[in-house]
Design an enzyme around this catalytic site. Structure first.
Site, mmCIF file in Angstrom:
data_model
loop_
_atom_site.group_PDB
_atom_site.id
_atom_site.type_symbol
_atom_site.label_atom_id
_atom_site.label_comp_id
_atom_site.label_asym_id
_atom_site.label_seq_id
_atom_site.Cartn_x
_atom_site.Cartn_y
_atom_site.Cartn_z
ATOM 1 C CB CYS A 1 -8.474 -4.796 -3.544
ATOM 2 S SG CYS A 1 -7.505 -3.291 -3.395
ATOM 3 C CD GLU B 1 -1.730 4.715 4.623
ATOM 4 O OE1 GLU B 1 -1.288 5.586 5.400
ATOM 5 O OE2 GLU B 1 -2.402 3.731 4.998
ATOM 6 C CD GLU C 1 -5.400 -5.928 -1.606
ATOM 7 O OE1 GLU C 1 -4.873 -4.810 -1.444
ATOM 8 O OE2 GLU C 1 -6.212 -6.406 -0.812
ATOM 9 C CB CYS D 1 -5.251 -1.382 -1.768
ATOM 10 S SG CYS D 1 -6.568 -0.709 -0.766
ATOM 11 C CB CYS E 1 -10.798 -2.992 0.457
ATOM 12 S SG CYS E 1 -10.209 -2.325 -1.102
ATOM 13 C CG ASN F 1 -0.404 -0.204 2.520
ATOM 14 O OD1 ASN F 1 0.690 -0.728 2.650
ATOM 15 N ND2 ASN F 1 -1.123 0.215 3.546
HETATM 16 N N1 THU Z 1 -5.340 -1.719 2.535
HETATM 17 C C1 THU Z 1 -4.774 -2.453 1.541
HETATM 18 O O1 THU Z 1 -3.638 -2.191 1.121
HETATM 19 N N2 THU Z 1 -5.506 -3.466 0.999
HETATM 20 C C2 THU Z 1 -6.758 -3.811 1.405
HETATM 21 O O2 THU Z 1 -7.402 -4.623 0.751
HETATM 22 C C3 THU Z 1 -7.309 -3.239 2.644
HETATM 23 C C4 THU Z 1 -6.685 -1.959 3.063
HETATM 24 C C5 THU Z 1 -4.592 -0.587 3.081
HETATM 25 C C6 THU Z 1 -5.125 0.747 2.670
HETATM 26 C C7 THU Z 1 -4.594 1.645 3.776
HETATM 27 O O3 THU Z 1 -3.297 2.082 3.409
HETATM 28 C C8 THU Z 1 -4.488 0.721 4.975
HETATM 29 O O4 THU Z 1 -4.621 -0.609 4.485
HETATM 30 C C9 THU Z 1 -5.544 0.970 6.046
HETATM 31 O O5 THU Z 1 -6.817 0.943 5.485
#
Ligand code: THU
Length: 131
Positions: free
Chosen positions: A96, A47, A58, A56, A93, A45
């Protein structure tokens, strides 16, 4: 069809959390996948100060899959491990799940669970032909 070594995928995904940029959530996520031909791809991920623009793990993996030049419909993604920094499986999520569907289809395994179970009755590329 490659043998899916889940232990290796979880290990690679856990290593990949170290590349994460997650200063806002402090929740690093790593992903590692394997294509039908055996190509390994990773993602983490990344941000953004504008929180909603976060990418994310994925999403990063799917992007890397495409730029690797390895992906095509005959060489889909077969399996993906998604984990937190402790190596514990992290549920993908909703967005994704849809991204992964395009890369691997309903038969893709995510953390050893079929994507068809994680995203039942999904909207698929072929649905665009139903008009
Ligand atoms: N996150 C992911 O990288 N993948 C997911 O499927 C769920 C959430 C990350 C996004 C964010 O940077 C952190 O987790 C908290 O939500």
């Amino acid at each position: 069809m490659p043998d899916i070594n889940w232990q290796e995928l979880y290990k690679t995904a856990t290593e990949t959390t170290k590349l994460s940029y997650s200063p806002y959530s402090n929740f690093p996520v790593g992903a590692a996948g394997i294509t039908k031909s055996g190509k390994i791809v990773i993602g983490c991920n990344f941000e953004n100060a504008s929180y909603g623009l976060t990418l994310c793990a994925e999403c990063s993996l799917v992007s890397n899959l495409h730029t690797s030049g390895e992906w095509n419909e005959g060489n889909p993604l077969m399996a993906v491990a998604v984990v937190d920094k402790n190596g514990d499986p992290c549920a993908p999520c909703g967005r994704c799940r849809q991204l992964l569907l395009e890369a691997g289809g309903t038969g893709l395994l995510v953390n050893e669970v079929l994507l068809d179970e994680l995203l039942p009755n999904s909207f698929k590329p072929e649905d665009l032909n139903n008009q």
